[in-house]
Design a protein around this motif. Structure first.
Motif, short mmCIF file in Angstrom:
data_model
loop_
_atom_site.label_atom_id
_atom_site.label_comp_id
_atom_site.label_asym_id
_atom_site.label_seq_id
_atom_site.Cartn_x
_atom_site.Cartn_y
_atom_site.Cartn_z
N HIS A 11 15.52 2.20 5.58
CA HIS A 11 14.94 1.39 6.64
C HIS A 11 15.40 2.00 7.96
O HIS A 11 16.60 2.19 8.17
CB HIS A 11 15.41 -0.06 6.54
CG HIS A 11 14.92 -0.91 7.66
ND1 HIS A 11 13.73 -1.62 7.58
CD2 HIS A 11 15.41 -1.15 8.90
CE1 HIS A 11 13.54 -2.26 8.70
NE2 HIS A 11 14.54 -1.99 9.52
N LEU A 12 14.47 2.31 8.82
CA LEU A 12 14.78 2.88 10.11
C LEU A 12 14.40 1.88 11.20
O LEU A 12 13.45 1.10 11.03
CB LEU A 12 14.01 4.19 10.32
CG LEU A 12 14.24 5.25 9.24
CD1 LEU A 12 13.25 6.40 9.42
CD2 LEU A 12 15.66 5.76 9.30
N ALA A 13 15.13 1.93 12.31
CA ALA A 13 14.83 1.03 13.42
C ALA A 13 14.94 1.81 14.73
O ALA A 13 15.75 2.74 14.86
CB ALA A 13 15.80 -0.15 13.43
N PHE A 14 14.13 1.46 15.68
CA PHE A 14 14.16 2.05 17.01
C PHE A 14 14.30 0.89 17.99
O PHE A 14 13.50 -0.04 17.97
CB PHE A 14 12.88 2.83 17.31
CG PHE A 14 12.84 3.44 18.68
CD1 PHE A 14 13.49 4.63 18.93
CD2 PHE A 14 12.19 2.80 19.71
CE1 PHE A 14 13.46 5.20 20.20
CE2 PHE A 14 12.15 3.35 20.99
CZ PHE A 14 12.79 4.55 21.22
N THR A 15 15.31 0.93 18.82
CA THR A 15 15.53 -0.12 19.81
C THR A 15 14.77 0.20 21.07
O THR A 15 14.98 1.27 21.67
CB THR A 15 17.05 -0.28 20.10
OG1 THR A 15 17.71 -0.57 18.88
CG2 THR A 15 17.28 -1.40 21.10
N LEU A 16 13.90 -0.69 21.47
CA LEU A 16 13.10 -0.51 22.68
C LEU A 16 13.89 -0.92 23.91
O LEU A 16 14.65 -1.89 23.86
CB LEU A 16 11.82 -1.35 22.59
CG LEU A 16 10.88 -0.96 21.44
CD1 LEU A 16 9.81 -2.04 21.26
CD2 LEU A 16 10.24 0.38 21.72
N PRO A 17 13.70 -0.23 25.01
CA PRO A 17 14.39 -0.66 26.24
C PRO A 17 13.81 -1.98 26.73
O PRO A 17 12.63 -2.26 26.56
CB PRO A 17 14.10 0.47 27.22
CG PRO A 17 12.87 1.15 26.71
CD PRO A 17 12.85 0.93 25.21
N LEU A 18 14.68 -2.79 27.31
CA LEU A 18 14.23 -4.09 27.86
C LEU A 18 13.54 -3.93 29.18
O LEU A 18 13.76 -3.13 29.96
CB LEU A 18 15.41 -5.04 27.99
CG LEU A 18 16.08 -5.42 26.66
CD1 LEU A 18 17.27 -6.31 26.91
CD2 LEU A 18 15.08 -6.15 25.77
#
Length: 161
Positions: free
Chosen positions: A154-161
């Motif tokens: 499972h991969l995740a990418f954190t988006l900038p706020l």
């Protein structure tokens, strides 16, 4: 806090005590809040209010919680939903599985998983899926003992706020 609640309710923390555990779906906020002491062990980054807010949003999306309780005390819980995916078809996705640390090792996690596997079959699912943190080695052993296999990343990418 949970230990004191268990003692006050006359629950002795022995494996045979868990024979009389009842399984119920959480249907309202009163019972949801009774789940918080157990959920907070898995999700310590959430406040109780954030937990309730997320439950409300997820409930609208089909998320359900199956609780394991002795009297009014929640000993474990499983949060899940049904999904249909291109890759796997209809599945039960397990978001959260928690057993209170005072009763871990007595088989309650396996009993919750068995209930979910039965439910998944009843609902026409071919598989049960979950994600688990790399550091949760004890949970990995429970899943392996219950027939789960590591077959994805499972991969995740954190988006900038």
């Amino acid at each position: 806090m949970l230990q004191a609640s268990l003692q006050h309710a006359g629950i002795r923390l022995k494996p045979r005590t868990l024979m009389n555990v009842q399984f119920h779906y959480i249907a309202d906020e009163v019972w949801l809040r009774r789940c918080w002491p157990v959920f907070s062990q898995l999700r310590p980054d959430l406040s109780e209010e954030e937990f309730v807010e997320r439950w409300r949003a997820q409930d609208a999306e089909g998320y359900r919680i199956l609780s394991a309780r002795k009297g009014d005390v929640i000993l474990g819980a499983a949060g899940f939903r049904f999904l249909t995916t291109m890759a796997w078809g209809r599945i039960l996705y397990l978001d959260d599985l928690i057993v209170d640390d005072t009763v871990r090792g007595a088989g309650l996690g396996s009993r919750l998983l068995d209930k979910l596997k039965d439910l998944a079959q009843e609902e026409g699912c071919r598989q049960v899926h979950l994600d688990t943190g790399y550091h949760r080695h004890a949970a990995h052993r429970v899943y392996a003992r219950n027939g789960f296999q590591f077959n994805c990343h499972h991969l995740a990418f954190t988006l900038p706020l």
